[in-house]
Design a protein around this motif. Sequence first.
Motif, PDB file in Angstrom:
ATOM      1  N   TRP A 123     -11.684   1.494   1.619  1.00  0.00           N
ATOM      2  CA  TRP A 123     -10.407   1.716   0.953  1.00  0.00           C
ATOM      3  C   TRP A 123     -10.587   2.693  -0.199  1.00  0.00           C
ATOM      4  O   TRP A 123     -11.493   2.539  -1.032  1.00  0.00           O
ATOM      5  N   GLU A 124      -9.711   3.694  -0.249  1.00  0.00           N
ATOM      6  CA  GLU A 124      -9.763   4.686  -1.325  1.00  0.00           C
ATOM      7  C   GLU A 124      -9.454   4.022  -2.665  1.00  0.00           C
ATOM      8  O   GLU A 124      -8.516   3.228  -2.773  1.00  0.00           O
ATOM      9  N   TYR A 155      -4.526  -2.980  -3.243  1.00  0.00           N
ATOM     10  CA  TYR A 155      -5.925  -2.559  -3.126  1.00  0.00           C
ATOM     11  C   TYR A 155      -6.086  -1.044  -3.065  1.00  0.00           C
ATOM     12  O   TYR A 155      -7.003  -0.488  -3.650  1.00  0.00           O
ATOM     13  N   THR A 156      -5.193  -0.377  -2.321  1.00  0.00           N
ATOM     14  CA  THR A 156      -5.375   1.047  -2.086  1.00  0.00           C
ATOM     15  C   THR A 156      -4.037   1.681  -1.701  1.00  0.00           C
ATOM     16  O   THR A 156      -3.018   0.998  -1.619  1.00  0.00           O
ATOM     17  N   ARG A 177      -8.183  10.681   5.438  1.00  0.00           N
ATOM     18  CA  ARG A 177      -9.241  10.441   4.460  1.00  0.00           C
ATOM     19  C   ARG A 177      -9.222  11.520   3.383  1.00  0.00           C
ATOM     20  O   ARG A 177      -9.061  12.708   3.688  1.00  0.00           O
ATOM     21  N   SER A 227     -12.109  -5.001  -5.577  1.00  0.00           N
ATOM     22  CA  SER A 227     -12.864  -4.044  -4.777  1.00  0.00           C
ATOM     23  C   SER A 227     -14.174  -4.647  -4.305  1.00  0.00           C
ATOM     24  O   SER A 227     -14.800  -5.449  -4.993  1.00  0.00           O
ATOM     25  N   THR A 258     -15.031  -1.625   1.883  1.00  0.00           N
ATOM     26  CA  THR A 258     -14.103  -1.919   2.979  1.00  0.00           C
ATOM     27  C   THR A 258     -13.400  -0.642   3.442  1.00  0.00           C
ATOM     28  O   THR A 258     -12.457  -0.707   4.228  1.00  0.00           O
ATOM     29  N   GLU A 312       0.894  -1.164   0.000  1.00  0.00           N
ATOM     30  CA  GLU A 312       0.000   0.000   0.000  1.00  0.00           C
ATOM     31  C   GLU A 312       0.924   1.204   0.000  1.00  0.00           C
ATOM     32  O   GLU A 312       1.514   1.519   1.033  1.00  0.00           O
ATOM     33  N   TYR A 354     -14.581   5.693  -2.120  1.00  0.00           N
ATOM     34  CA  TYR A 354     -14.150   4.641  -1.192  1.00  0.00           C
ATOM     35  C   TYR A 354     -14.970   3.382  -1.432  1.00  0.00           C
ATOM     36  O   TYR A 354     -16.158   3.465  -1.754  1.00  0.00           O
ATOM     37  N   SER A 370      -2.246   4.852   1.015  1.00  0.00           N
ATOM     38  CA  SER A 370      -2.561   5.594   2.223  1.00  0.00           C
ATOM     39  C   SER A 370      -1.814   6.916   2.209  1.00  0.00           C
ATOM     40  O   SER A 370      -0.646   6.986   1.842  1.00  0.00           O
TER      41      SER A 370
END
Length: 452
Positions: free
Chosen positions: A324-325, A293-294, A313, A354, A322, A223, A319, A296
């Motif tokens: 996740w952005e 997946y995303t 955020r 996703s 879950t 990530e 999003y 941070s």
Amino acid sequence: MCAAQFPNGFLWGSATAAYQVEGSPLADGAGPSIWHRFVHTPGLVRDGDTGDVACDHYRRWKEDVAIMRRLGLQAYRFSVSWSRILPAGTGHVNYAGLDFYDRLVDALLENGIEPLVTLYHWDLPAALDDRGGWLNPEISKWFADYAEVMFRKLDGRVKKWATLNEPWVVTDGGYLHGALAPGHRNRFEAPIASHNLLRAHGAAVQAYRATGRHEIGLVVNIEPKYRASDDPADVAATARAEAYMNRQYLDPVFFGHYPKEMVEIFGEAWPDWPSEDFALIQQPIDFLGVNYYTRSVTRFDANAWPLKACAVRQKQATYTETGWEVFAPGLTETLLWVKRCYGNIPLYVTENGSAFFDPPTAAKGRVEDPLRVDYLREHLGAVRDAIAQGVDVRGYMAWSLLDNLEWSLGYSKRFGIVHVNFATQQRTPKDSAHFYAKVIASNGAVLEESTS
Ligand code: PNW
């Protein structure tokens, strides 16, 4: 039209994991796993969901292989349940369990689908947890012995093996924060579990060099960490987050030592490791599997333990269910980052996908999932961009083939490109599956068509 293309032979597939899809966890002589125990402990999994039936893939695998074939999948990444093969974790081999994977692999090959096999996707035999599980240093031998049973049975028909899926999630979820099996919360245990996962990985790679003749690698979740500001506290927090999640396993495997930030993060709970362990850990691997997946965006947070860092955020972003952005450029960045840090090793995107709410129309034969189609399109474009910039990406496995048990979130989150009605076990390929089939049939060329 963009000139960049996917190379010939790029491997298009989809992925699952044993406990999330198989069901029948104790069938045909299998022993219980820590996940079987965890889900049957009241209060640990949302809505009391269990993997007792899941997608019933253990019994419906033929139907699932037929679905893969219809979609044109060229590869299927699945994991083996250790406690089906060795019900007590060590010792007695349960041939009925081995036969399940034997038949699955044959069926995949008959349908022109390459199997990618992960040896450990979180379902440790419960009998081994009773002996300390990942905290017992003997587990490197237990794991290598189990791996060898699999290599002897399937190597040759299986040409791509992965030792562990996401060791970071195993330790962060299983030993530090307790949201995943075996549910411990202990900052002294997490580093030990991590280290033994790495030793077990190394021991299995060694066993493979002695018995196998194809390729073996490791699968990690990455990530990418973007700093929230140039404030030195945020910069340092971002470096800690990157070391903890993204480099904790790769630095030892590629360089033979941990990131220096690990001591800062764990303080007195971070042990001095015997230097000979790193020779075992640093076995050369043939490929790296990357699960993305995303991203941070990270800032300093004095109250966030143990990292003193948290994610910020993003106001304008989408999003997933879950939390996740959706951030596709992060996948390009991740693939470039791996090459920059660890060299030009062959890469597979072994998971990407996703969770979104799907409309309840499956009974009518169609599931429209435009957000998942967009996610897939954007992330495949991101893979293509990384390839255009010189990263050796050899394949992509969509997570997941089927809606399945999303661990402690139960069946509440649907990641599948194929919808599963858990009351009837009816499978319905979603629009995303049909889109993916077109991508595969055109080797990615369909991504270049304008969609607006
Ligand atoms: C992966 N994170 O888990 C697993 O490999 C799958 O079994 C799982 O179903 C899938 O992703 C979706 O969750 C992850 O917090 C869990 O960064 C957590 C993280 C990453 C991956």
